[in-house]
Scaffold this active site. Structure first.
Site, mmCIF file in Angstrom:
data_model
loop_
_atom_site.group_PDB
_atom_site.id
_atom_site.type_symbol
_atom_site.label_atom_id
_atom_site.label_comp_id
_atom_site.label_asym_id
_atom_site.label_seq_id
_atom_site.Cartn_x
_atom_site.Cartn_y
_atom_site.Cartn_z
ATOM 1 N N HIS A 122 0.804 -1.189 -0.049
ATOM 2 C CA HIS A 122 0.030 0.092 0.018
ATOM 3 C C HIS A 122 0.771 1.426 -0.119
ATOM 4 O O HIS A 122 2.163 1.290 0.503
ATOM 5 C CB HIS A 122 -0.677 -0.052 1.248
ATOM 6 C CG HIS A 122 -1.910 0.993 1.632
ATOM 7 N ND1 HIS A 122 -1.765 2.325 1.800
ATOM 8 C CD2 HIS A 122 -3.118 0.866 1.327
ATOM 9 C CE1 HIS A 122 -2.683 2.983 2.085
ATOM 10 N NE2 HIS A 122 -3.725 2.106 1.611
ATOM 11 N N ASP A 199 2.768 -4.718 8.125
ATOM 12 C CA ASP A 199 1.593 -4.083 8.049
ATOM 13 C C ASP A 199 0.431 -4.952 8.140
ATOM 14 O O ASP A 199 0.035 -5.734 7.173
ATOM 15 C CB ASP A 199 1.661 -3.300 6.899
ATOM 16 C CG ASP A 199 0.178 -2.600 6.587
ATOM 17 O OD1 ASP A 199 -0.739 -2.817 7.412
ATOM 18 O OD2 ASP A 199 0.224 -1.778 5.407
ATOM 19 N N GLN A 202 -4.696 -5.171 6.542
ATOM 20 C CA GLN A 202 -5.553 -5.974 6.065
ATOM 21 C C GLN A 202 -5.805 -7.380 6.929
ATOM 22 O O GLN A 202 -6.740 -8.168 6.577
ATOM 23 C CB GLN A 202 -5.448 -6.126 4.847
ATOM 24 C CG GLN A 202 -5.797 -5.044 3.805
ATOM 25 C CD GLN A 202 -6.775 -4.478 3.908
ATOM 26 O OE1 GLN A 202 -7.812 -5.170 4.015
ATOM 27 N NE2 GLN A 202 -7.071 -3.323 3.536
ATOM 28 N N LYS A 225 -10.617 -1.084 10.582
ATOM 29 C CA LYS A 225 -10.671 -2.303 9.800
ATOM 30 C C LYS A 225 -11.091 -3.495 10.466
ATOM 31 O O LYS A 225 -11.560 -4.695 9.876
ATOM 32 C CB LYS A 225 -9.411 -2.935 9.045
ATOM 33 C CG LYS A 225 -8.523 -1.903 8.524
ATOM 34 C CD LYS A 225 -8.662 -1.484 7.135
ATOM 35 C CE LYS A 225 -7.752 -0.498 6.443
ATOM 36 N NZ LYS A 225 -8.255 -0.237 5.249
ATOM 37 N N CYS A 363 -4.731 2.664 -3.856
ATOM 38 C CA CYS A 363 -3.653 3.059 -2.882
ATOM 39 C C CYS A 363 -2.480 1.984 -3.234
ATOM 40 O O CYS A 363 -1.716 1.784 -2.169
ATOM 41 C CB CYS A 363 -3.855 3.399 -1.626
ATOM 42 S SG CYS A 363 -5.088 4.564 -1.217
HETATM 43 N N1 C6P Z 1 -6.218 0.420 2.937
HETATM 44 C C1 C6P Z 1 -8.144 -0.062 1.153
HETATM 45 O O1 C6P Z 1 -9.157 0.481 1.001
HETATM 46 P P1 C6P Z 1 -5.089 3.562 7.370
HETATM 47 O O2 C6P Z 1 -5.820 4.609 6.230
HETATM 48 O O3 C6P Z 1 -3.816 4.271 8.012
HETATM 49 O O4 C6P Z 1 -6.014 3.032 8.460
HETATM 50 O O5 C6P Z 1 -4.548 2.334 6.798
HETATM 51 C C2 C6P Z 1 -3.533 2.369 5.744
HETATM 52 C C3 C6P Z 1 -3.413 1.232 5.035
HETATM 53 C C4 C6P Z 1 -2.238 0.601 4.943
HETATM 54 N N2 C6P Z 1 -1.933 -0.734 4.588
HETATM 55 C C5 C6P Z 1 -2.492 -1.438 4.012
HETATM 56 C C6 C6P Z 1 -2.152 -2.849 3.694
HETATM 57 C C7 C6P Z 1 -4.060 -0.932 4.086
HETATM 58 O O6 C6P Z 1 -4.798 -1.880 3.099
HETATM 59 C C8 C6P Z 1 -4.339 0.335 4.191
HETATM 60 C C9 C6P Z 1 -5.565 0.755 4.072
HETATM 61 C C10 C6P Z 1 -7.642 1.077 2.605
HETATM 62 O O7 C6P Z 1 -7.550 -0.831 1.016
HETATM 63 C C11 C6P Z 1 -7.872 2.521 2.348
HETATM 64 S S1 C6P Z 1 -6.741 3.138 1.240
#
Ligand code: C6P
Length: 405
Positions: A122, A199, A202, A225, A363
């Site tokens: 991401h 990370d 997900q 999430k 993203c």
């Molecule tokens: N992905 C998606 O629709 P935040 O925004 O900080 O809570 O998470 C960021 C993030 C980081 N790593 C991974 C693997 C992610 O999937 C995400 C967030 C969402 O896939 C929103 S872009």
């Protein structure tokens, strides 16, 4: 609780609403999950009954809020099997946690050191490391992936050397659903003395990682999430790393002593928690963890695997439909395109039928560049989704195809 899907669905008020005159079919869970009333109630209870700042007041409300916030930290520690509660640092979410670690490493890395990331990250797992490399002169290396959307482990092994200081990889890809072999990745990195940050944005809604067993150095995730609220998450870091890294932000609560000559810092976790935190968010995150554990991760995984299998089979019946992310270890994300049709157009038409999916690059532009596509349609399933909702998606995609071909 046994897995009673109707009862589970009745916990989520939003699932009974309509969109464009159709029952909502929410399949954008990888972007954010929906919230059960148990979590919503925890938020209402906090603001209705014991809203106060924490760690600061001797008054009753402040103590109640402090106790609830710290109880949530302990709950999260137990859930992820961290050794110490002080290794759980509350953050604003995954992105914040990653930037916190990147900032700490800016004082550790030297010119020529290497950071390894994967090809399926991401943007929040790419940009902070690029910024760090610019600042320190370190070099970013990338583990490639194959057509199936699976990391090439043999190439990863070749990238590792005594120059490698940090390996960064997501547990599960948000755009493909691939589950990465993080235990093996961590073991190999440790053999060359590199730290690993995983990370878990997900993963944590689908599986329950055991952080001590993984022996991971840093692990980040977001509450939103996992049926919790937005604006809160955690960074796990091994205590030794917590003592080594410099604080990310200066301010209240992160200090031991302040004079104009010199400030000394508080111990973990407060060293990394400057300012008034998202108190209600932390407490509600604890409520979300309780909720998920009551259902049980084995049951969650089993149901989501059934949804994944059924959705994959049904969608592949549509001529011209291609799924991206076809590796053997996958979670309930189906990213697809139909030949000759822009993903955005499919997303717009299925929304008219009440179905929420995400369209675009998610993203994760390097993944789209790898496949030479502008984006995909991504349906991401949660434990509260049904097989009937998969049918609704498949029928809506067929309709969209008919209208757009
Ligand atoms: N992905 C998606 O629709 P935040 O925004 O900080 O809570 O998470 C960021 C993030 C980081 N790593 C991974 C693997 C992610 O999937 C995400 C967030 C969402 O896939 C929103 S872009």
């Amino acid at each position: 609780m046994s897995f009673n899907l109707q009862k589970i669905r009745s916990d989520f008020p939003i699932l009974s609403r309509e969109v464009n005159g159709y029952p909502l079919v929410y399949l954008d869970n990888a972007a954010t999950s929906q919230k059960p009333k148990q979590v919503i109630d925890a938020i209402v209870d906090y603001y209705s009954n014991y809203n106060a700042n924490i760690h600061r007041g001797v008054h009753t409300l402040s103590q109640e809020a402090t106790d609830a916030y710290e109880a949530a930290r302990h709950k999260i520690q137990a859930h992820f099997n961290a050794k110490e509660a002080c290794e759980i640092i509350f953050t604003a979410g995954t992105t914040h946690g990653i930037n916190l670690v990147a900032n700490g490493f800016s004082e550790i890395l030297k010119k020529g050191d290497e950071i390894i990331v994967s090809a399926m990250e991401h943007h929040s797992n790419i940009v902070p490391w690029q910024m760090l490399c610019e600042k320190t002169g370190a070099v970013l290396k990338v583990i490639p992936m194959n057509e199936e959307g699976v990391l090439v482990f043999s190439e990863y092994k070749k990238l590792l050397s005594n120059k490698t200081k940090l390996v960064f990889v997501n547990h599960i890809s948000n755009a493909l659903g691939t589950i990465n072999p993080i235990k093996k990745i961590i073991e190999k990195a440790h053999q060359v003395g590199a730290a690993v940050l995983v990370d878990g944005a997900q993963s944590c809604s689908h599986i329950k990682p055991d952080l001590q067993k993984l022996d991971v150095d840093f692990y980040v995730t977001s509450a939103h999430k996992m049926c919790g609220p937005t604006g809160v998450g955690i960074l796990y870091m091994k205590e030794a790393w917590g003592n080594k890294l410099a604080p990310y932000q200066g301010g209240g609560e992160m200090i031991a002593e302040v004079t104009f000559e010199k400030t000394t810092y508080a111990g973990l976790p407060h060293k990394f928690e400057a300012g008034t935190p998202n108190i209600c968010g932390g407490i509600a995150f604890g409520a979300a963890i309780d909720y998920l554990n009551e259902i049980g991760f084995e049951a969650i995984e089993a149901h989501e695997n059934e949804l994944l299998k059924y959705a994959t089979e049904q969608l592949l019946e549509i001529e011209g439909l291609k799924i991206y992310g076809t590796g053997p270890d996958k979670t309930s994300v189906v990213s697809f395109n139909i030949e000759g049709i822009h993903p955005y157009d499919i997303g717009t038409i299925v929304d008219k039928l009440g179905i929420a999916v995400r369209t675009g690059h998610h993203c994760a532009q390097p993944i789209m560049d790898f496949y030479k596509i502008p984006g995909t349609v991504r349906a991401s399933f949660a434990f509260y989704n049904t097989l009937e909702e998969v049918d609704a998606l498949v029928n809506a995609v067929k309709k969209a195809k008919m209208m757009l071909s």
